[in-house]
Motif scaffolding. Structure first.
Motif, PDB file in Angstrom:
ATOM      1  N   GLY A 117      74.537  47.793   3.424  1.00  0.00           N
ATOM      2  CA  GLY A 117      73.801  47.153   2.247  1.00  0.00           C
ATOM      3  C   GLY A 117      72.492  46.723   3.013  1.00  0.00           C
TER       4      GLY A 117
ATOM      5  N   ASN B 158      69.091  41.808   3.424  1.00  0.00           N
ATOM      6  CA  ASN B 158      69.173  40.391   2.905  1.00  0.00           C
ATOM      7  C   ASN B 158      70.512  40.500   2.300  1.00  0.00           C
ATOM      8  OD1 ASN B 158      66.512  39.967   3.241  1.00  0.00           O
ATOM      9  ND2 ASN B 158      65.668  40.530   1.397  1.00  0.00           N
ATOM     10  N   THR B 159      71.006  41.459   1.530  1.00  0.00           N
ATOM     11  CA  THR B 159      72.444  41.353   1.070  1.00  0.00           C
ATOM     12  C   THR B 159      73.416  41.210   2.219  1.00  0.00           C
ATOM     13  OG1 THR B 159      72.150  43.705   1.270  1.00  0.00           O
ATOM     14  CG2 THR B 159      72.566  42.693  -1.150  1.00  0.00           C
TER      15      THR B 159
ATOM     16  N   LYS C 101      75.723  37.798   2.440  1.00  0.00           N
ATOM     17  CA  LYS C 101      77.242  38.064   2.532  1.00  0.00           C
ATOM     18  C   LYS C 101      77.982  37.255   3.512  1.00  0.00           C
ATOM     19  CE  LYS C 101      79.896  42.303   2.020  1.00  0.00           C
ATOM     20  NZ  LYS C 101      79.885  43.812   2.308  1.00  0.00           N
TER      21      LYS C 101
END
Length: 1430
Positions: free
Chosen positions: A771, A774-775, A779
């Motif tokens: 991803g 940022n994701t 997470k």
């Protein structure tokens, strides 16, 4: 009526016979072959060439002949001599001639369309016609002398015609040049090509092959079609496909050999006739002269046949070698990894050099298989005719000896196979020593590796000695065979029946036949062993060429796909037997994305990249790719060549783009300091570049290729932070040169991650998360955890706090760079920088070979006197041109070799050979006396005691010959083994003592070549050549002595002949030696290019440049072919001339026999001639051997060149450091200066600083600011140019190198491992116990990994450590350092290639374990030196 013509002292043939049969023979020959010839010309037409003076002259002469024939016809028709009928012959002959000359005009005209202007069969026609005309010529002269006006007009016409024909023949001997081919061997006329005289010119220039290229290239192209497929091949497909390609040459040479073999058996028959002529006083003298001439003609035709046959065989051999080399190269480009694992680089190069050579050698023997059988059968048949059944005794002995020889041959073959294995092993170790020489020097490990090589060499020499002894016994048996056979046969013959008396005819004819028989019998075992060796090579080659190709079926190319790369359930493995390295990966990458791949060491990042490139074996699933790929490997692969060549990589030069790429990859500052800028030459494997420079060049190469997908395997690991950021921004990042391309970036640098489109986290071969930055952070998965540790570690200094919002700021999240260093300082360091291993001296530009012919180079014995034509920039040329010695091999080289054997042995060897010659002369004289008995006694009253004495002495003399040869051979086997041992030992010891700069300037291939080719020459070929030479030389001397005792007048003939012989010899040997040298010099680039290719396969395949490399290889092979071809032709040129001398000796000695018939008896004639017949071959052989020794002694010369390489300082000196030194670890630099080579600038200019005990020092600076030079100075890899370094009060320049290096420890920049067990890599001298080693491994965080291996510590490391990831290799180097526990530790960018977590672990270990040491850390990443004291 005919018998009356011949039965007179002045014999003649009847005129009618001369005018019919002898005219029709040549004409029939011409008319039969002409249509076929014209058809051939019509088929192979090339464009018509211009008219030359030679052509005009030939046509005019034939025109005159035509006019003469017309005049003759007119004369016959008009002259009515009053006889009722003119004989029909008088009409038909002129009319036949009219037609014939017209045909000849037409044929000569048609040859304008051929490359070879002169037709072979026309030349034969002229020769036949002149030979047949000669009879009529002398008859007419005789008739005119008797009666001056009979048939005057006819005779005059005939004489004029005869003269014209001779003129035409002379003209046709000249070759015509042809515009379309500058290859002299194509345009040579028939006579010129059978005598090889077109080569004279070449010999004078001494440069041999110019026009060979065309021929070879066509040949190679034809053969490239061979064996491309990979299904299981039928048995020995290699031989079949070679046969299909070359059957025409095989057939031609078959016919030539057949003619030669049949003619060989005319000699003994002629000898018999001559002996009976000498014994029969009533015979007319002309018969004797006739036999002499016949002797000469037969011998001449034999020579020409044999030489053409050899020429064909050798050409075939060369072509076979080319084919095989080209096929191996082609195969190497497509070989699967599985198959490649089985061969080290050394072994593949061996296939190319040794095995191809073996097959080349066997082609020369291929016809001997049937020819030997034929010769043996014919000899036995003729012998039976001479001596009846008693020869069965002799033949029986021969047949008995064959299985004995066979047994010995198979035994020695087994030894050879064993030795090949030893040699492979030894070369493998040598290769590794030379690649890792730097590590060996840092760790002072040379002695350990030296002993490994010596151990292998010991085994090898032991086998060599056994082999030598077996060969001696074989030679002894071969030598004994003819002697034994003649002794037994003659004894049996005289014992069986008292009526059988040995007379001269029988004895000497039989001896000649036995001599003929000796050749095939001695050749048979050679042929068989050569065939066996070739069959071993054939199996090896078939296994290699038949190996599996890369299976890229799992990689699908799809131009219509909407994704750039798509992994579907992809599982890949490196090795079919082990489990998958990449498991069930599903991954889509969109066009134009920048994807980062991160993960711990050994999590399969590089494997993922390799899978995409099709380098791995597919388990299941597939990968779809859209577009072309460019690849930057983790360990950069750099070719030997200029920087520019490396970046362009075969593409067109686009100046603007090229400059952009250089700028973006931060190469401009480096080019400023490199001598010669981007034309600076890079050594093999990029040896004279720092790691960072190599990586950036590798990156520039990929960037310059305008591909769609970029696979970048950790390209930033070896560059410092500042340069790293520059590259990321200018090349990889969102605004870089590559924006809009699909980029896969494997990286450990966390601070670039915020700018990538997608991050893929790998673990254990599967994708753990993916991803955007940022994701993944949100997470709170694995990635966030890694990041946290990193931030915690650097947090307090506020180093890398990650601000997520200020994306527009370019420096966001990047580490503060080295920019805090003031600009001026940086630029200063840059200017003075002449970075690591910066290049080597300008080579004494070896002047280009082409402008100056060899003749000059032979004159100018000394190359260095030539002024340098262009001064390249200082230091730009790195690799010194391999020095080609010119002129005679110095006598000192022979002395060196002989000294290595030992004078005492040499004296004994020569003594034994001399006694053998004496026995040989003795036995011949004895036989001559024995046959003389046949006149004194008739069969009935031959006293038994006399007979027994004759047999007994003859037998003893025969046995003595054999025994002394055996003795000499055994002694020489010992001597040569001893010499091999000494030379190898000196070479190895000296090479390991050579300074580092020697290894930078000399390609490894060249050094390995000394250890492979040259040593094996000294082992195998040189001793054999020396032995044969001595035997031949003494053989010739004894033959000449025997002829002169019989007919002292012969000395008059010998003197001019020997002068010619010696001059030819000198002339030839010079050229041959030079060609042979050129051959070996043009051969090494082929091998080094090959090993370069093998090591850079993945890059070549990724860029799909296979064709370009194939082409390059072909060009290299062609250049080499030219030298080989010239060498072969020069051999034939020589042989034709020498055999002529041999034939003249036979001719003159037979003439003497005829002239002095009255004073000589039959037995002397037989005695002289049977020896003279033997001399031709021996003469030829002697020159061949002389040149062989000359060419092989070059090996000693080349070894000697490297024995003389100058050494670094001694390993241990008288001044030993105090026992516990260095106890504190204080280092003081006193105005320390150092430079790489005398003619270059200083790299470190007067450094002065104190490092106190236990201090931790960090050293930073731009790539190539002389950081590594500092370490090199400490280890005295470079000797100081001024100032000194003092450790604990001891000036390091005053102690031995090993004393110094054993006390320091380094963790080097490139982790180099050697093949062998893990344990050997950590502790080659076995100083440490297993517990200590496990402890070190545990501290280096490798314990779990090693414990998990089946073999634990004795796990085999592959060549160069290929079966470990780079991170693991680095950790092993750490373990090495931990074992050493010295007071001073130097880390040279040791953690560049590991991920952050491992890096962190290493840092902790070092802080803890080396807390009591003085540490110097050289680094790019700032956080590695954060916790240094200064």
């Amino acid at each position: 009526a005919n018998s009356s013509f011949l039965d007179s002292p002045e014999a003649d043939l009847p005129l009618c016979f001369e005018q019919t049969v002898l005219v029709w023979i040549p004409l029939g020959f011409l008319w039969l072959l002409a249509p076929w010839q014209l058809l051939h010309v019509y088929r192979t037409k090339i464009k018509r060439s211009s008219i030359t003076k030679l052509y005009l002259a030939k046509q005019v002469l034939v025109g005159f002949l035509l006019i003469l024939a017309a005049i003759e016809l007119v004369l016959v028709l008009t002259e009515d001599s009053g006889e009722a009928t003119v004989p029909a012959i008088r009409y038909t002959n002129p009319s036949l001639y009219l037609g014939t000359w017209l045909l000849v005009l037409l044929i000569q005209y048609s040859r304008r369309w051929c490359v070879q202007k002169d037709s072979w069969f026309l030349s034969l026609f002229w020769i036949l016609s002149i030979l047949c005309g000669s009879f009529q010529f002398q008859t007419l002269i005789r008739t005119l002398l008797k009666d001056s006006n009979s048939n005057l007009a006819y005779s005059c016409l005939f004489f004029i015609g005869y003269a014209l024909q001779i003129l035409v023949l002379i003209l046709s001997a000249f070759s015509e040049k042809d515009a379309s081919s500058n290859n002299p061997s194509f345009t040579a006329s028939f006579l010129s090509s059978i005598t090889f005289s077109w080569y004279d010119r070449e010999h004078e220039q001494g440069e041999g092959a110019e026009g060979e290229k065309e021929k070879q290239e066509e040949e190679v192209k034809k053969k490239k079609k061979k064996s491309g497929t990979t299904e299981k091949f039928p048995k020995s497909w290699l031989v079949k496909s070679l046969f299909k390609t070359f059957y025409v040459i095989l057939l031609k040479s078959f016919l030539l050999k057949l003619v030669f073999d049949l003619l060989t058996f005319l000699n003994p028959q002629l000898l018999k006739l001559l002996i009976s002529f000498a014994n029969d006083p009533d015979m007319y003298v002309w018969t004797g002269y006739f036999y002499s001439v016949l002797f000469f003609v037969v011998a001449l035709i034999q020579s020409l046949c044999l030489q053409s046959y050899f020429q064909m065989c050798f050409m075939l051999g060369v072509n076979v070698r080319t084919t095989i080399m080209a096929s191996i190269y082609k195969k190497a480009l497509t070989l699967s990894n599985q198959a490649r694992k089985q061969y080290t680089i050394g072994e593949t190069v061996n296939l190319m050099s040794v095995d191809a050579q073996k097959l080349m050698d066997v082609t020369n023997f291929i016809h001997l298989l049937w020819s030997n059988v034929l010769q043996i059968a014919l000899s036995i048949y003729f012998l039976w005719a001479e001596l009846g059944p008693s020869i069965l005794a002799g033949v029986g002995v021969m047949i008995l000896l064959i299985p004995v020889n066979g047994l010995l041959a198979s035994k020695s073959r087994a030894i050879q196979v064993k030795n090949m294995k030893n040699k492979d092993k030894r070369l493998k170790i040598m290769n590794e020593i030379l690649s890792g020489i730097k590590i060996l020097k840092y760790f002072a490990w040379e002695p350990s590796f030296k002993n490994q090589v010596h151990e292998l060499r010991k085994k090898e020499l032991k086998n060599l000695l056994t082999f030598g002894q077996m060969q001696s016994v074989m030679v002894f048996l071969l030598y004994l065979t003819p002697v034994l056979v003649s002794v037994i046969t003659f004894s049996v013959y005289t014992l069986v029946d008292s009526n059988n008396v040995l007379d001269a005819e029988k004895a000497f004819t039989s001896i000649t036949l036995f001599n003929i028989l000796r050749f095939p019998l001695s050749m048979l075992p050679m042929v068989i062993s050569s065939l066996l060796q070739a069959s071993v090579s054939r199996e090896r080659l078939e296994k290699y060429l038949g190996g599996d190709d890369l299976d890229t079926s799992a990689i699908r190319r799809d131009s219509s796909s909407d994704k750039a790369v798509q992994f579907s359930e992809a599982s890949f493995t490196w090795d079919r037997d082990s489990e998958a390295t990449i498991r069930d990966v599903n991954l889509d990458i969109m066009p134009g994305q920048l994807v980062a791949v991160v993960g711990t060491v050994g999590s399969g990042k590089s494997s993922l990249m390799s899978a995409m490139l099709g380098e791995m074996e597919d388990v299941h699933g597939h990968i779809t790719i859209k577009g072309t790929i460019a690849y930057v490997p983790q360990q950069s692969w750099i070719q030997n060549g200029t920087i520019k060549d490396n970046i362009l990589f075969g593409s067109e030069l686009d100046e603007k783009r090229y400059q952009q790429v250089l700028e973006a990859c931060a190469l401009l500052p480096d080019l400023e300091v490199l001598p010669g800028g981007d034309l600076a030459e890079i050594g093999e494997k990029g040896i004279n570049l720092s790691g960072g420079q190599k990586q950036r060049i590798s990156l520039a190469r990929a960037t310059y290729q305008n591909s769609d997908i970029y696979v970048l395997d950790d390209p930033l690991s070896a560059v410092d932070a500042h340069v790293g950021r520059h590259i990321f921004n200018k090349v990889l990042g969102p605004n870089g040169l590559l924006k809009g391309k699909t980029r896969l970036l494997v990286t450990h640098s966390i601070h670039f991650l915020p700018q990538v489109d997608e991050i893929v986290v790998l673990g254990n071969g599967t994708i753990l998360e993916k991803g955007s930055y940022n994701t993944l952070l949100a997470k709170k998965g694995l990635f966030a955890k890694i990041l946290k540790t990193f931030t915690k570690q650097t947090g307090p200094e506020g180093e890398a706090t990650v601000n997520e919002d200020s994306e527009e700021d370019d420096d966001c999240g990047l580490m503060p760079s080295v920019e805090e260093i003031p600009e001026e300082v940086a630029s200063l360091t840059m200017k003075r920088e002449n970075s690591l291993h910066r290049t080597l001296s300008r080579s004494s530009r070896s002047r280009s070979r082409h402008q100056k012919s060899l003749r000059n180079s032979l004159k100018t014995r000394n190359v260095n006197t030539l002024k340098e034509e262009e001064e390249p920039v200082k230091g730009q040329k790195l690799i010194k041109k391999e020095f080609i010695q010119t002129g005679k091999v110095k006598f000192s080289i022979y002395l060196k070799y002989l000294r290595a054997i030992g004078w005492y042995l040499i004296f004994l060897i020569i003594f034994a050979y001399v006694i053998n010659s004496v026995a040989y002369i003795g036995s011949n004289l004895w036989l001559s006396a024995w046959t003389n008995d046949s006149k004194a006694f008739n069969g009935t009253n031959y006293p038994a005691s006399q007979r027994d004495m004759r047999i007994g002495v003859y037998g003893v003399l025969g046995l003595a010959q054999g025994v002394f040869v055996l003795m000499a051979n055994l002694l020489s086997a010992h001597g040569s083994t001893h010499a091999s041992n000494i030379l190898h030992r000196q070479l190895l010891n000296n090479i390991l003592q050579a300074p580092m700069s020697f290894f930078d300037t000399t390609p490894t291939g060249r050094i390995v070549n000394r250890f492979a080719g040259d040593i094996s020459t000294v082992d195998d070929t040189l001793p054999q050549s020396l032995r044969s030479w001595i035997l031949c030389f003494l053989g010739i001397i004894s033959t000449l002595v025997m002829i002169c005792t019989a007919t002292p007048v012969f000395i008059i003939v010998i003197i001019p002949l020997s002068i010619i012989y010696v001059s030819i010899q000198i002339f030839y040997v010079a050229t041959s030696r030079q060609l042979k040298r050129l051959d070996s010099v043009t051969r090494s680039p082929i091998y080094s290019h090959f090993s370069e290719t093998v090591s850079g396969l993945s890059v070549i395949r990724a860029f799909e440049h296979q064709q370009r490399f194939l082409k390059h290889n072909e060009v290299g092979i062609d250049t080499n072919q030219k030298c080989v071809f010239s060498w072969i032709v020069s051999n034939r040129w020589l042989a034709v001339r020498l055999e002529l001398i041999g034939n003249l000796i036979v001719f003159f000695s037979s003439l003497m026999m005829v002239i002095y018939k009255a004073t000589l008896s039959g037995d002397t004639v037989g005695f002289v001639l049977s020896n003279a017949l033997n001399i031709t071959q021996t003469l030829n052989w002697l020159v061949r051997m002389t040149s062989e020794i000359e060419t092989n002694i070059v090996a000693v010369e080349r070894i000697n060149e490297y024995i003389k390489v100058e050494n670094e300082a001694p390993w241990v000196t008288d001044k030993r450091p105090p026992p516990g030194w260095p106890s504190k670890g204080e280092i003081r630099f006193n105005n320390y200066q150092v430079r790489y080579r005398p003619e270059l600038d200083l790299v470190l200019r007067g450094i002065t600083c104190d490092i106190r005990s236990m201090e931790k020092i960090g050293v930073v600076g731009r790539t190539g600011a002389g950081k590594s030079s500092l370490t090199n100075g400490l280890f005295r890899i470079l000797e100081a140019a001024g100032g000194q370094i003092i450790i604990d009060g001891v000036d390091i320049a005053s102690i031995g190198l090993h004393d110094l290096r054993e006390k320091l420890t380094i963790i080097p920049q490139d982790p180099i491992l050697f093949s062998g067990s893990l344990r050997m890599n950590l502790d080659p001298f076995n100083h440490y116990s297993d517990e200590e080693i496990w402890k070190a491994l545990e501290l280096a965080h490798l314990k779990t990994f090693v414990a998990g291996l089946q073999l634990g510590l004795s796990h085999e490391v592959a060549e160069a450590g290929d079966n470990l990831s780079i991170g693991q290799r680095q950790l092993l180097c750490l373990a090495r350092a931990l074992l050493r526990k010295s007071k001073i530790l130097i880390m040279d960018e040791a953690t560049a290639a590991v991920d952050l977590e491992t890096d962190h672990l290493i840092q902790m270990t070092i802080q803890k374990e080396f807390s009591h040491c003085t540490t110097i850390t050289i680094a790019h990443r700032l956080h590695t030196i954060m916790d240094s004291d200064k």
